[in-house]
Design an enzyme around this catalytic site. Structure first.
Site, PDB file in Angstrom:
ATOM      1  N   SER A 185       0.856  -1.191   0.000  1.00 22.59           N
ATOM      2  CA  SER A 185       0.000   0.000   0.000  1.00 22.59           C
ATOM      3  C   SER A 185       0.890   1.239   0.000  1.00 22.59           C
ATOM      4  O   SER A 185       2.081   1.149   0.337  1.00 22.59           O
ATOM      5  CB  SER A 185      -0.851  -0.009   1.281  1.00 22.59           C
ATOM      6  OG  SER A 185      -1.512   1.215   1.461  1.00 22.59           O
ATOM      7  N   TYR A 197      -1.190  -0.454  10.879  1.00 20.85           N
ATOM      8  CA  TYR A 197      -1.409  -0.863   9.481  1.00 20.85           C
ATOM      9  C   TYR A 197      -0.192  -0.490   8.630  1.00 20.85           C
ATOM     10  O   TYR A 197       0.308  -1.311   7.857  1.00 20.85           O
ATOM     11  CB  TYR A 197      -2.679  -0.191   8.937  1.00 20.85           C
ATOM     12  CG  TYR A 197      -2.967  -0.531   7.486  1.00 20.85           C
ATOM     13  CD1 TYR A 197      -3.396  -1.808   7.125  1.00 20.85           C
ATOM     14  CD2 TYR A 197      -2.814   0.426   6.477  1.00 20.85           C
ATOM     15  CE1 TYR A 197      -3.668  -2.124   5.797  1.00 20.85           C
ATOM     16  CE2 TYR A 197      -3.086   0.120   5.150  1.00 20.85           C
ATOM     17  CZ  TYR A 197      -3.515  -1.158   4.816  1.00 20.85           C
ATOM     18  OH  TYR A 197      -3.774  -1.472   3.491  1.00 20.85           O
TER      19      TYR A 197
HETATM   20  N1  LIG Z   1      -8.595  -0.617  -0.959  1.00 23.50           N
HETATM   21  C1  LIG Z   1      -7.540   0.162  -0.829  1.00 23.50           C
HETATM   22  O1  LIG Z   1      -7.654   1.406  -0.839  1.00 23.50           O
HETATM   23  C2  LIG Z   1      -6.168  -0.442  -0.669  1.00 23.50           C
HETATM   24  C3  LIG Z   1      -5.076   0.419  -0.779  1.00 23.50           C
HETATM   25  C4  LIG Z   1      -3.804  -0.106  -0.627  1.00 23.50           C
HETATM   26  C5  LIG Z   1      -3.626  -1.449  -0.373  1.00 23.50           C
HETATM   27  N2  LIG Z   1      -4.704  -2.273  -0.268  1.00 23.50           N
HETATM   28  C6  LIG Z   1      -4.466  -3.691   0.039  1.00 23.50           C
HETATM   29  O2  LIG Z   1      -5.094  -4.475  -0.941  1.00 23.50           O
HETATM   30  C7  LIG Z   1      -5.347  -5.783  -0.399  1.00 23.50           C
HETATM   31  C8  LIG Z   1      -6.773  -6.198  -0.758  1.00 23.50           C
HETATM   32  O3  LIG Z   1      -7.686  -5.328  -0.098  1.00 23.50           O
HETATM   33  P1  LIG Z   1      -9.007  -4.791  -0.792  1.00 23.50           P
HETATM   34  O4  LIG Z   1      -8.885  -3.317  -0.847  1.00 23.50           O
HETATM   35  O5  LIG Z   1      -9.314  -5.534  -2.018  1.00 23.50           O
HETATM   36  O6  LIG Z   1     -10.060  -5.074   0.377  1.00 23.50           O
HETATM   37  P2  LIG Z   1     -11.207  -6.184   0.560  1.00 23.50           P
HETATM   38  O7  LIG Z   1     -12.186  -6.085  -0.534  1.00 23.50           O
HETATM   39  O8  LIG Z   1     -11.668  -6.036   1.951  1.00 23.50           O
HETATM   40  O9  LIG Z   1     -10.403  -7.556   0.386  1.00 23.50           O
HETATM   41  C9  LIG Z   1      -9.639  -8.125   1.416  1.00 23.50           C
HETATM   42  C10 LIG Z   1      -9.525  -9.596   1.123  1.00 23.50           C
HETATM   43  O10 LIG Z   1      -8.684 -10.199   2.112  1.00 23.50           O
HETATM   44  C11 LIG Z   1      -9.297 -11.407   2.506  1.00 23.50           C
HETATM   45  N3  LIG Z   1      -8.873 -11.796   3.843  1.00 23.50           N
HETATM   46  C12 LIG Z   1      -8.918 -11.077   4.984  1.00 23.50           C
HETATM   47  N4  LIG Z   1      -8.472 -11.807   6.008  1.00 23.50           N
HETATM   48  C13 LIG Z   1      -8.149 -13.016   5.505  1.00 23.50           C
HETATM   49  C14 LIG Z   1      -7.649 -14.220   6.071  1.00 23.50           C
HETATM   50  N5  LIG Z   1      -7.378 -14.329   7.383  1.00 23.50           N
HETATM   51  N6  LIG Z   1      -7.422 -15.276   5.255  1.00 23.50           N
HETATM   52  C15 LIG Z   1      -7.689 -15.185   3.956  1.00 23.50           C
HETATM   53  N7  LIG Z   1      -8.160 -14.084   3.347  1.00 23.50           N
HETATM   54  C16 LIG Z   1      -8.395 -13.018   4.136  1.00 23.50           C
HETATM   55  C17 LIG Z   1     -10.792 -11.132   2.440  1.00 23.50           C
HETATM   56  O11 LIG Z   1     -11.506 -12.354   2.242  1.00 23.50           O
HETATM   57  P3  LIG Z   1     -12.323 -13.133   3.366  1.00 23.50           P
HETATM   58  O12 LIG Z   1     -12.885 -12.132   4.324  1.00 23.50           O
HETATM   59  O13 LIG Z   1     -13.363 -13.865   2.570  1.00 23.50           O
HETATM   60  O14 LIG Z   1     -11.330 -14.070   3.984  1.00 23.50           O
HETATM   61  C18 LIG Z   1     -10.860 -10.293   1.172  1.00 23.50           C
HETATM   62  O15 LIG Z   1     -10.977 -11.124   0.054  1.00 23.50           O
HETATM   63  C19 LIG Z   1      -5.073  -5.687   1.093  1.00 23.50           C
HETATM   64  O16 LIG Z   1      -3.816  -6.252   1.391  1.00 23.50           O
HETATM   65  C20 LIG Z   1      -5.039  -4.186   1.342  1.00 23.50           C
HETATM   66  O17 LIG Z   1      -4.233  -3.842   2.450  1.00 23.50           O
HETATM   67  C21 LIG Z   1      -5.971  -1.797  -0.434  1.00 23.50           C
END
Ligand SMILES: NC(=O)c1ccc[n+]([C@@H]2O[C@H](COP(=O)([O-])OP(=O)(O)OC[C@H]3O[C@@H](n4cnc5c(N)ncnc54)[C@H](OP(=O)(O)O)[C@@H]3O)[C@@H](O)[C@H]2O)c1
Length: 247
Positions: free
Chosen positions: A142, A155
């Site tokens: 991120s 975080y």
């Molecule tokens: N959205 C943003 O603005 C942003 C910015 C920078 C970086 N990121 C990073 O991008 C990545 C994906 O996030 P996203 O934005 O797509 O959010 P999201 O839609 O909430 O997706 C998060 C995913 O992680 C999975 N997850 C959480 N805990 C888990 C566990 N213990 N075991 C397996 N899977 C798990 C969730 O699936 P389940 O709940 O079904 O397990 C979900 O599929 C993350 O690493 C986040 O830090 C996001």
């Protein structure tokens, strides 16, 4: 035809957001995609969508914090598709809070998922990639892995870890034909902010209301770009912000 065609990829956190978008884009390129997360109903729907569009996909329930679960995920992947060429270490959570609120359970959850989960992934695939003589590990970090914000001390710490791990891995694997890429997105519209319970942090997030955010597919496109680079090219880091995001 994509050079990724017939390769096998595991995508963690594929049940929503960025992981789901990456899985779909891989499926379009005839990658054998293993979609992993905890919410199996969503993974099943995603796998059906990918195969319905002519791709190859498998849904496997996996909690990335459980080392044995991750081992099983890789075992089933290899049994089904014969290899694991690509790991997208994407699963993550972001329950931001100010330190004085003492949300220690949320801090520990972030450490378990964003740090231990990524380590479990590396540990599970590395022996197979080394034996196969190649592979590609993509760690989703991120902007928070490059900058620290109030409310994000823990975080940001977990995401700084992801950058450090990726760089160490890259150096150790540079003569092993295993590429390592860190993706560092800015603000993307996903479910990620749903776990924030600290009202002060939610108030700060209103600053993002005026900007046009990235969509998950924007991150998927950048990831595909790194994966499709010629074998001698290792795109180490991709930083991608909404144009309007200043910090
Ligand atoms: N959205 C943003 O603005 C942003 C910015 C920078 C970086 N990121 C990073 O991008 C990545 C994906 O996030 P996203 O934005 O797509 O959010 P999201 O839609 O909430 O997706 C998060 C995913 O992680 C999975 N997850 C959480 N805990 C888990 C566990 N213990 N075991 C397996 N899977 C798990 C969730 O699936 P389940 O709940 O079904 O397990 C979900 O599929 C993350 O690493 C986040 O830090 C996001």
């Amino acid at each position: 035809m994509s050079i990724l065609s017939k390769k096998t990829a595991i995508v963690t956190g594929a049940s929503s957001g960025i992981g789901e978008a990456i899985a779909i884009e891989l499926g379009k390129r005839q990658v054998q995609v293993v979609c992993a997360a905890r919410r199996i109903d969503r993974l099943d729907r995603l796998a059906t969508k990918i195969t319905g569009a002519g791709g190859h996909a498998l849904a496997i329930q996996c909690d990335v914090t459980d080392r044995d679960d991750f081992g099983k995920l890789v075992h089933i992947t290899r049994e089904t598709f014969g290899a694991v060429d690509i790991l997208i270490n994407n699963a993550g959570v972001m329950p931001l809070s100010m330190m004085d609120k003492g949300h220690i359970d949320e801090w520990e959850q972030m450490v378990r998922i964003n740090i231990n989960g990524v380590l479990n992934g590396v540990h599970a695939v590395l022996p197979h990639m080394l034996k196969a003589g190649g592979g590609h590990i993509v760690n989703v970090s991120s902007i928070a892995g490059k900058k620290v914000i109030p409310g994000g001390a823990v975080y940001c710490g977990t995401k700084h870890f992801v950058h450090a791990l990726s760089e160490g891995l890259r150096m150790e694997l540079s003569d092993k034909n295993i590429r390592v890429t860190t993706i560092a997105p800015g603000f993307v519209t996903t479910e990620l902010t749903n776990t924030i319970t600290d009202q002060d942090v939610l108030e700060r997030f209103k600053a993002y209301d005026d900007i046009t955010p990235l969509a998950p597919v924007d991150i998927a496109s950048s990831t595909i770009h790194a994966l499709e680079a010629p074998p001698h090219v290792d795109i180490n880091e991709v930083v991608i912000r909404p144009t309007m995001q200043m910090l």
